[in-house]
Design a protein around this motif. Structure first.
Motif, short mmCIF file in Angstrom:
data_model
loop_
_atom_site.label_atom_id
_atom_site.label_comp_id
_atom_site.label_asym_id
_atom_site.label_seq_id
_atom_site.Cartn_x
_atom_site.Cartn_y
_atom_site.Cartn_z
N PRO A 145 26.29 -0.44 -22.40
CA PRO A 145 26.85 -2.01 -23.09
C PRO A 145 25.54 -3.14 -23.71
O PRO A 145 26.38 -3.82 -24.47
CB PRO A 145 27.49 -2.83 -22.22
N ARG A 146 24.09 -2.16 -23.65
CA ARG A 146 23.11 -3.18 -23.53
C ARG A 146 23.05 -3.58 -25.13
O ARG A 146 22.67 -4.93 -25.55
CB ARG A 146 21.78 -2.59 -22.85
N ILE A 147 23.36 -2.70 -25.86
CA ILE A 147 23.45 -2.58 -27.28
C ILE A 147 23.79 -3.85 -28.12
O ILE A 147 23.76 -4.77 -28.56
CB ILE A 147 23.13 -1.36 -28.13
N ALA A 148 25.49 -3.88 -27.26
CA ALA A 148 26.80 -5.10 -27.63
C ALA A 148 26.32 -5.95 -26.53
O ALA A 148 26.68 -7.84 -26.82
CB ALA A 148 28.09 -4.82 -27.21
N HIS A 149 24.77 -6.34 -25.94
CA HIS A 149 24.93 -7.72 -25.06
C HIS A 149 22.92 -7.75 -25.27
O HIS A 149 22.68 -7.43 -23.99
CB HIS A 149 24.58 -7.36 -23.69
N PRO A 150 22.21 -8.09 -26.87
CA PRO A 150 20.46 -8.48 -26.63
C PRO A 150 20.48 -9.91 -25.47
O PRO A 150 21.50 -10.72 -24.97
CB PRO A 150 20.79 -8.57 -27.70
N ARG A 151 19.15 -9.54 -24.87
CA ARG A 151 19.19 -10.36 -24.79
C ARG A 151 18.23 -11.40 -25.20
O ARG A 151 17.84 -12.77 -24.11
CB ARG A 151 18.08 -9.63 -23.12
N SER A 152 17.67 -11.49 -26.14
CA SER A 152 16.87 -12.09 -26.56
C SER A 152 17.38 -12.78 -28.49
O SER A 152 18.35 -11.72 -28.74
CB SER A 152 15.50 -11.09 -27.00
N ARG A 153 17.45 -13.75 -28.76
CA ARG A 153 17.49 -14.09 -29.97
C ARG A 153 17.42 -13.75 -30.81
O ARG A 153 18.14 -12.66 -31.63
CB ARG A 153 17.30 -15.53 -30.16
N PRO A 181 21.58 -15.41 -25.91
CA PRO A 181 20.67 -14.98 -25.34
C PRO A 181 21.15 -14.59 -23.43
O PRO A 181 21.94 -15.23 -22.99
CB PRO A 181 19.45 -15.70 -25.66
N GLY A 182 19.85 -13.42 -22.99
CA GLY A 182 20.46 -13.00 -21.59
C GLY A 182 21.69 -12.11 -21.92
O GLY A 182 21.80 -12.15 -20.24
N GLY A 183 22.04 -12.02 -22.21
CA GLY A 183 22.99 -10.51 -22.64
C GLY A 183 24.78 -11.35 -22.14
O GLY A 183 25.33 -10.58 -21.48
N ARG A 184 25.03 -12.09 -22.62
CA ARG A 184 26.14 -12.88 -22.58
C ARG A 184 26.96 -12.51 -23.73
O ARG A 184 26.27 -12.80 -24.99
CB ARG A 184 25.88 -14.55 -22.16
N ALA A 236 19.55 -11.08 -33.60
CA ALA A 236 19.37 -10.80 -34.72
C ALA A 236 19.66 -9.82 -35.60
O ALA A 236 20.02 -9.52 -36.64
CB ALA A 236 17.52 -11.78 -35.53
N VAL A 237 18.98 -9.17 -34.80
CA VAL A 237 18.53 -7.05 -35.57
C VAL A 237 20.19 -6.45 -35.05
O VAL A 237 20.30 -6.55 -36.34
CB VAL A 237 17.99 -6.86 -34.39
N LEU A 238 21.30 -7.21 -33.81
CA LEU A 238 23.05 -6.64 -33.66
C LEU A 238 23.39 -6.89 -35.31
O LEU A 238 23.90 -5.81 -35.64
CB LEU A 238 23.07 -7.06 -32.80
N ASN A 239 23.07 -8.32 -35.40
CA ASN A 239 23.75 -9.10 -36.17
C ASN A 239 24.19 -8.25 -37.50
O ASN A 239 24.79 -8.04 -38.89
CB ASN A 239 23.47 -10.34 -36.38
N THR A 240 22.30 -7.97 -38.12
CA THR A 240 22.10 -7.41 -39.52
C THR A 240 23.07 -6.30 -39.35
O THR A 240 23.23 -5.68 -40.10
CB THR A 240 20.88 -6.85 -39.55
N LEU A 241 22.32 -5.36 -38.60
CA LEU A 241 22.88 -3.73 -37.80
C LEU A 241 24.95 -3.62 -38.73
O LEU A 241 25.01 -3.06 -39.71
CB LEU A 241 23.24 -3.12 -36.85
N LEU A 242 25.08 -4.74 -37.27
CA LEU A 242 26.51 -4.54 -37.93
C LEU A 242 27.23 -5.35 -39.78
O LEU A 242 27.98 -4.50 -39.82
CB LEU A 242 27.51 -5.97 -36.72
#
Length: 407
Positions: free
Chosen positions: A353-361, A207-210, A365-371
């Motif tokens: 690059p925001r899509i690869a660095h989500p700020r929230s949990r 979280p926090g785009g890290r 979760a959404v990014l991992n599902t898409l990947l």
């Protein structure tokens, strides 16, 4: 062998990383003499993994270095996106998307590629280490160059290939060619290999785009990447010790392998910190001076195209110089051929690059599902159009007839 105009021409190249030595190789092939000036005291052997993709791999083959690059490959088998407990949420093998996805077919450490190119060119190229260009006087028939430590010299042409922060570019183009920040800071460092490190790269979002990523190399160590979303704040100009303190602050509370990496910050001998950005220059030449690679058209590490742009750009620039009777026409043709390729490379997917660095949990979760969905064989063909860079979208000219020893 080139044209009557190119025979015996002396070209000064600023930068001895990838683009500079590649250009030196091709200039020699067409009967020109290259001098490469590099501000460091030798070839910089550090750095992270870089990709040879599409046309870049084709150029490496035409240079006769593809097999050597393959032999020095990191051997990375793919990339896995993992959670804080090291559980794999999505994974892409190196052959996903036809070998042009997150991990390319040919992966090599930047320093290893620079060393290889230097070894292939040092017999015919004069490398000047520990110096830099301080002034350029572009005249009708030559360029008078001033150096920090050497006497002034005259050259027929000068090429800036000294990276995104090119000081040579600034001498000629000033603020006309600026770096456009992408809102991301990234640190790269080399750490000892641990039992948890295998042949796959591992990417962890917090979280926090890290982001913390660990990648294997072929030298018995591990390459770490730490990145975080942040608007430009001048962090790239801080002293190294201050940058490391910043990373400790930003990555406080991030689990997974983060404590291990933070614990190696003081000991690492290879550390680089940057504000990630692109160079969008309205023109790539002025008089007898031209821009090459990241100095002229950095697409950012996010694009996955930096090394291919450097190799292809060097090939085309030298080939066009050998094809024309003067530098002005050659520079125009170089830009005409390369500009569409660069434009495609710099056109990043939406929200990068925001899509690869989500700020929230929830965002993670959404990014991992898409990947995970994109990793499915049935979906890869469609997903590849979005996740694979446009590495082959250029019609490479054939300059074989102009070479000293046609192959």
């Amino acid at each position: 062998m080139g044209t009557a105009w190119t025979a015996g021409r002396r070209v000064l190249i600023s930068g001895a990383s990838i683009a500079g030595p590649s250009l030196a190789h091709w200039l020699h092939e067409y009967g020109m003499t290259a001098v490469v000036v590099e501000r460091h005291e030798g070839i910089r052997l550090g750095g992270q993994t870089v990709d040879l993709r599409g046309a870049g791999r084709t150029v490496a083959r035409r240079m006769g270095v593809e097999d050597a690059v393959r032999a020095a490959s990191t051997g990375e088998d793919g990339v896995a996106f993992v959670d804080a407990r090291d559980r794999v949420r999505a994974a892409f093998a190196a052959d996903a998307f036809g070998g042009e996805g997150f991990v390319a077919e040919l992966e090599i450490l930047r320093g290893e590629l620079a060393r290889l190119l230097h070894e292939r060119t040092r017999e015919h190229t004069d490398y000047v280490f520990g110096d830099r260009i301080t002034a350029l006087d572009d005249r009708d028939d030559e360029v008078r160059v001033s150096f920090a430590h050497r006497p002034d010299q005259a050259f027929d042409l000068v090429v800036a290939a000294d990276g995104i922060g090119s000081t040579t570019r600034a001498l000629v183009f000033g603020e006309e060619a600026r770096v456009t920040p992408l809102g991301l800071y990234t640190a790269y460092l080399t750490i000892p290999r641990a039992a948890s490190d295998g042949s796959w790269a591992r990417w962890h979002n917090a979280p926090g785009g890290r982001v913390l990523a660990l990648r294997p190399d072929n030298l018995g160590t591990t390459r770490a990447l730490m990145s975080f979303l942040c608007p430009p704040r001048g962090f790239e100009r801080l002293a190294v010790a201050e940058q490391k303190d910043l990373l400790r602050h930003v990555f406080t509370g991030v689990g997974w392998e983060t404590p291990r990496v933070l614990g190696e910050l003081d000991a690492t001998r290879e550390f680089y910190f940057e504000l990630v950005g692109q160079v969008r220059a309205p023109r790539w030449s002025s008089g007898r001076v031209a821009l090459l690679g990241d100095a002229g058209y950095c697409a950012s590490p996010i694009s996955g195209m930096g090394t291919s742009l450097a190799l292809v750009g060097a090939y085309v620039l030298a080939g066009e110089l050998a094809s024309h009777d003067g530098h002005r026409a050659a520079f125009r043709s170089y830009e005409r051929i390369m500009r569409p390729y660069v434009t495609q490379a710099q056109h990043l997917p939406p929200f990068v690059p925001r899509i690869a660095h989500p700020r929230s949990r929830a965002g993670i979760a959404v990014l991992n599902t898409l990947l995970a969905t994109a990793a499915k064989p049935a979906v890869q063909r469609v997903a590849g159009h979005v996740l694979s860079p446009p590495a082959e979208k250029i019609d490479l000219p054939d300059y074989t007839r102009l070479r000293r020893s046609p192959r």
